[in-house]
Scaffold this motif. Sequence first.
Motif, PDB file in Angstrom:
ATOM      1  N   UNK A 109      36.118  56.280  67.125  1.00  0.00           N
ATOM      2  CA  UNK A 109      37.901  55.797  66.911  1.00  0.00           C
ATOM      3  C   UNK A 109      38.525  56.572  67.199  1.00  0.00           C
ATOM      4  N   UNK A 110      39.264  56.594  67.439  1.00  0.00           N
ATOM      5  CA  UNK A 110      40.438  57.573  67.786  1.00  0.00           C
ATOM      6  C   UNK A 110      41.552  57.189  67.063  1.00  0.00           C
ATOM      7  N   UNK A 111      42.486  57.986  65.683  1.00  0.00           N
ATOM      8  CA  UNK A 111      43.868  58.025  65.029  1.00  0.00           C
ATOM      9  C   UNK A 111      44.612  58.057  65.335  1.00  0.00           C
ATOM     10  N   UNK A 112      45.593  57.514  66.659  1.00  0.00           N
ATOM     11  CA  UNK A 112      46.554  57.791  67.394  1.00  0.00           C
ATOM     12  C   UNK A 112      48.018  58.085  66.302  1.00  0.00           C
ATOM     13  N   UNK A 113      47.867  57.404  65.475  1.00  0.00           N
ATOM     14  CA  UNK A 113      48.855  57.552  63.950  1.00  0.00           C
ATOM     15  C   UNK A 113      48.288  58.771  63.052  1.00  0.00           C
ATOM     16  N   UNK A 114      47.081  59.163  62.996  1.00  0.00           N
ATOM     17  CA  UNK A 114      46.309  59.703  62.184  1.00  0.00           C
ATOM     18  C   UNK A 114      46.117  59.066  61.055  1.00  0.00           C
ATOM     19  N   UNK A 167      45.805  66.154  71.183  1.00  0.00           N
ATOM     20  CA  UNK A 167      44.716  66.249  71.526  1.00  0.00           C
ATOM     21  C   UNK A 167      44.135  64.924  71.666  1.00  0.00           C
ATOM     22  N   UNK A 168      44.690  64.241  70.573  1.00  0.00           N
ATOM     23  CA  UNK A 168      44.080  63.136  70.458  1.00  0.00           C
ATOM     24  C   UNK A 168      44.335  62.141  71.464  1.00  0.00           C
ATOM     25  N   UNK A 169      46.021  62.145  72.026  1.00  0.00           N
ATOM     26  CA  UNK A 169      46.951  61.458  72.423  1.00  0.00           C
ATOM     27  C   UNK A 169      46.219  61.494  74.170  1.00  0.00           C
ATOM     28  N   UNK A 170      45.546  62.855  74.467  1.00  0.00           N
ATOM     29  CA  UNK A 170      44.967  63.263  75.688  1.00  0.00           C
ATOM     30  C   UNK A 170      43.597  62.311  75.567  1.00  0.00           C
ATOM     31  N   UNK A 171      42.991  62.576  74.213  1.00  0.00           N
ATOM     32  CA  UNK A 171      41.407  61.675  74.734  1.00  0.00           C
ATOM     33  C   UNK A 171      42.087  60.273  73.843  1.00  0.00           C
ATOM     34  N   UNK A 172      42.644  59.516  74.388  1.00  0.00           N
ATOM     35  CA  UNK A 172      43.066  58.249  74.248  1.00  0.00           C
ATOM     36  C   UNK A 172      43.413  58.043  75.726  1.00  0.00           C
ATOM     37  N   UNK A 173      44.522  59.006  76.598  1.00  0.00           N
ATOM     38  CA  UNK A 173      44.137  58.932  77.860  1.00  0.00           C
ATOM     39  C   UNK A 173      43.134  59.181  78.842  1.00  0.00           C
ATOM     40  N   UNK A 174      42.383  59.443  78.886  1.00  0.00           N
ATOM     41  CA  UNK A 174      41.273  59.916  79.108  1.00  0.00           C
ATOM     42  C   UNK A 174      40.718  58.333  79.392  1.00  0.00           C
ATOM     43  N   UNK A 175      39.995  57.942  78.104  1.00  0.00           N
ATOM     44  CA  UNK A 175      39.572  56.434  77.371  1.00  0.00           C
ATOM     45  C   UNK A 175      40.308  55.476  78.328  1.00  0.00           C
ATOM     46  N   UNK A 176      41.466  55.387  77.948  1.00  0.00           N
ATOM     47  CA  UNK A 176      42.462  54.718  78.782  1.00  0.00           C
ATOM     48  C   UNK A 176      41.893  54.673  80.874  1.00  0.00           C
ATOM     49  N   UNK A 177      42.116  55.999  81.232  1.00  0.00           N
ATOM     50  CA  UNK A 177      41.648  55.454  82.604  1.00  0.00           C
ATOM     51  C   UNK A 177      39.912  55.595  82.821  1.00  0.00           C
TER      52      UNK A 177
END
Length: 246
Positions: A109-114, A167-177
């Motif tokens: 779980x990646x909590x993008x907004x904390x 860091x979290x945003x970069x992880x989410x970007x990697x998941x989307x790709x």
Amino acid sequence: MNAKRPLIAVLTGAGISTDSGIPDYRGPQGLWQRDPSAQELVTIGPYLADPEVRKRAWLMRRDAGAMAAEPNAGHRALVDLERSGLPLRVLTQNVDGLHQRAGLPARKVFELHGTAREVQCARCRVVGPMDEALARVAAGEPDPACRECGGILRPRTVMFGEALDPVVLQQADAVAKACDLFVAVGTSLQVFPVAGLPLIAVETGAKLIIVNAEPTPYDEAAAEVIREPISTALPELVRRLVRERA
């Protein structure tokens, strides 16, 4: 179209938690529609500058009851999806922690907004439980200060006026790709940079499914748009995905 790993990415917004009693923000009956002034309570500048804003914010947190909310069928459906053995990552705009409470492993779980389940001192950065801070409010402290240094306590959420954790945003970007299926659930897809994640997924070859009561800017790019209530639509979608990908 790029070759993709068989990974399912699910982006969740406030709509998945409304059946748990947590109101959304931007919908027709959302918090910002009913009380536009409430946005000030979660905006970093006024929050840090004005003790009266903080007092109102603590009362809002106390009265919202979000800490007592329980996961609903939508949250549980994603747990079923994860337990089916299909590769899954959940990117959430929510700060309620209900995905983890439902049983999803925190690492997925990646909590993008904390998270609103913790507080942090704006000065010394020490972290503590939100429950403890709310207990202090209930006991008569209108604006509880950090016990370590006396600084201002704030939720560990991304407030208006703040950038997302890179860091979290970069992880989410990697998941989307990396995903081959991107499911957007209960989100207006209007708040960037998170709203850009479905487009990143589509542009790198993923199929997009949107489950949301209201139209979104990405409906035309989606392979499927589901307008049914999330607590019934998401369990049905999960059962279909498990059958198709077994």
